[in-house]
Design a protein around this motif. Structure first.
Motif, PDB file in Angstrom:
ATOM      1  N   ARG A  30      22.433   7.327 -29.874  1.00  0.00           N
ATOM      2  CA  ARG A  30      23.551   6.420 -29.595  1.00  0.00           C
ATOM      3  C   ARG A  30      24.250   6.843 -28.298  1.00  0.00           C
ATOM      4  N   ASN A  31      24.678   5.844 -27.530  1.00  0.00           N
ATOM      5  CA  ASN A  31      25.381   6.113 -26.274  1.00  0.00           C
ATOM      6  C   ASN A  31      24.536   7.035 -25.392  1.00  0.00           C
ATOM      7  N   LEU A  32      23.337   6.582 -25.066  1.00  0.00           N
ATOM      8  CA  LEU A  32      22.349   7.394 -24.355  1.00  0.00           C
ATOM      9  C   LEU A  32      22.899   7.990 -23.068  1.00  0.00           C
ATOM     10  N   THR A  33      23.687   7.262 -22.316  1.00  0.00           N
ATOM     11  CA  THR A  33      24.182   7.739 -21.026  1.00  0.00           C
ATOM     12  C   THR A  33      25.464   8.555 -21.144  1.00  0.00           C
ATOM     13  N   ASP A  34      25.890   8.835 -22.386  1.00  0.00           N
ATOM     14  CA  ASP A  34      27.098   9.634 -22.640  1.00  0.00           C
ATOM     15  C   ASP A  34      28.320   9.008 -21.956  1.00  0.00           C
ATOM     16  N   ARG A  35      28.456   7.716 -22.115  1.00  0.00           N
ATOM     17  CA  ARG A  35      29.537   6.982 -21.459  1.00  0.00           C
ATOM     18  C   ARG A  35      30.883   7.302 -22.107  1.00  0.00           C
TER      19      ARG A  35
ATOM     20  N   LEU B 215      24.527  -2.995 -24.797  1.00  0.00           N
ATOM     21  CA  LEU B 215      25.739  -3.746 -25.151  1.00  0.00           C
ATOM     22  C   LEU B 215      26.729  -3.650 -24.009  1.00  0.00           C
ATOM     23  N   TYR B 216      27.191  -4.804 -23.544  1.00  0.00           N
ATOM     24  CA  TYR B 216      28.255  -4.844 -22.538  1.00  0.00           C
ATOM     25  C   TYR B 216      29.467  -5.525 -23.147  1.00  0.00           C
TER      26      TYR B 216
ATOM     27  N   THR C 134      27.958  -9.110 -24.081  1.00  0.00           N
ATOM     28  CA  THR C 134      26.538  -9.400 -23.947  1.00  0.00           C
ATOM     29  C   THR C 134      25.738  -8.340 -24.689  1.00  0.00           C
ATOM     30  N   LYS C 135      24.723  -8.775 -25.432  1.00  0.00           N
ATOM     31  CA  LYS C 135      23.872  -7.842 -26.170  1.00  0.00           C
ATOM     32  C   LYS C 135      22.399  -8.172 -25.897  1.00  0.00           C
TER      33      LYS C 135
ATOM     34  N   LEU D 101      26.898   0.219 -23.172  1.00  0.00           N
ATOM     35  CA  LEU D 101      26.283   1.239 -24.012  1.00  0.00           C
ATOM     36  C   LEU D 101      24.786   0.971 -24.137  1.00  0.00           C
ATOM     37  N   ILE D 102      23.998   2.054 -24.156  1.00  0.00           N
ATOM     38  CA  ILE D 102      22.554   1.962 -24.361  1.00  0.00           C
ATOM     39  C   ILE D 102      22.190   2.801 -25.578  1.00  0.00           C
TER      40      ILE D 102
END
Length: 223
Positions: A195-200, A153-154, A135-136, A175-176
């Protein structure tokens, strides 16, 4: 070669379909890279059928798509052996819905839902690293000379195989990403993206962790 046809239904949208064949040769690295090459690779041959329905209502556009692809000798990287290999026969069925909405003159969104079924017909295993669902969500907002963007993005779980052929799960992740573009002049644009705001912590290939949060700064000049 391929065939393509279109049907127009006025305010009820349009329908298009097609059939094509494809050919992909192994790359130089696939064949000759020292220690990670397979000189016995054969070219990949595919046959693809596609169907797309598009309808526009007010300020929105909805696209529904479907695709079926059959492969002979599909070239696929095997992370267990570190080599590219041929799969005798495989199939990929895919479908997606894309909804693009222009809410105001300066605000737009795009929501995309994708489904994928990818199967190795030789052994009936799911092809590696292909999530069933993704999902985007993309948004864009303009503030005079500044355009801000945000995306989510999931990716659903996927599978990977080890050197014994045992399946390992690649975990689902979200990812956010955020961004801003500044139109400094008609020719020059400055941009900054997070990129990758939440540091996943995540992987798209088992054993290869993806990059954490990072910032990109760039500029574009048009001649």
């Amino acid at each position: 070669y391929g065939l393509h046809c279109d049907l127009e239904f006025g305010r009820f949208g349009s329908l298009s379909g097609g059939q094509a064949t494809g050919f992909r040769a192994p790359t130089f690295n696939d064949l000759y890279y020292p220690g990670f090459s397979n000189p016995d690779l054969e070219p990949e041959i595919s046959r693809i059928w596609s169907l797309d329905y598009v309808v526009e209502v007010a300020d929105s556009r909805i696209t529904v798509s479907g695709q079926r692809a059959l492969f002979n000798n599909q070239i696929l990287y095997n992370s267990a052996t570190f080599l590219s290999e041929n799969i005798g026969r495989s199939v990929i069925n895919a479908a997606s819905i894309d909804w693009t909405q222009q809410w105001t003159d300066t605000l737009s969104t795009q929501l995309i839902q994708e489904w994928t079924e990818a199967t190795n017909l030789t052994n009936d295993q799911t092809l590696p690293r292909r999530p069933v669902r993704a999902t985007k969500l993309n948004t864009a907002k303009q503030w005079n000379k500044v355009t801000t963007t945000a995306s989510v993005l999931y990716r659903d779980e996927a599978v990977e195989y080890d050197f014994l052929g045992q399946a390992n799960t690649i975990a689902a992740y979200t990812l956010i990403n955020l961004g801003a573009d500044y139109q400094l002049s008609s020719d020059l644009t400055l941009a900054a993206h997070v990129r990758n705001l939440t540091d996943r912590d995540y992987e798209s290939v088992v054993g290869y962790p993806a990059q954490g949060r990072y910032v990109e700064v760039s500029g574009r000049y048009s001649f």
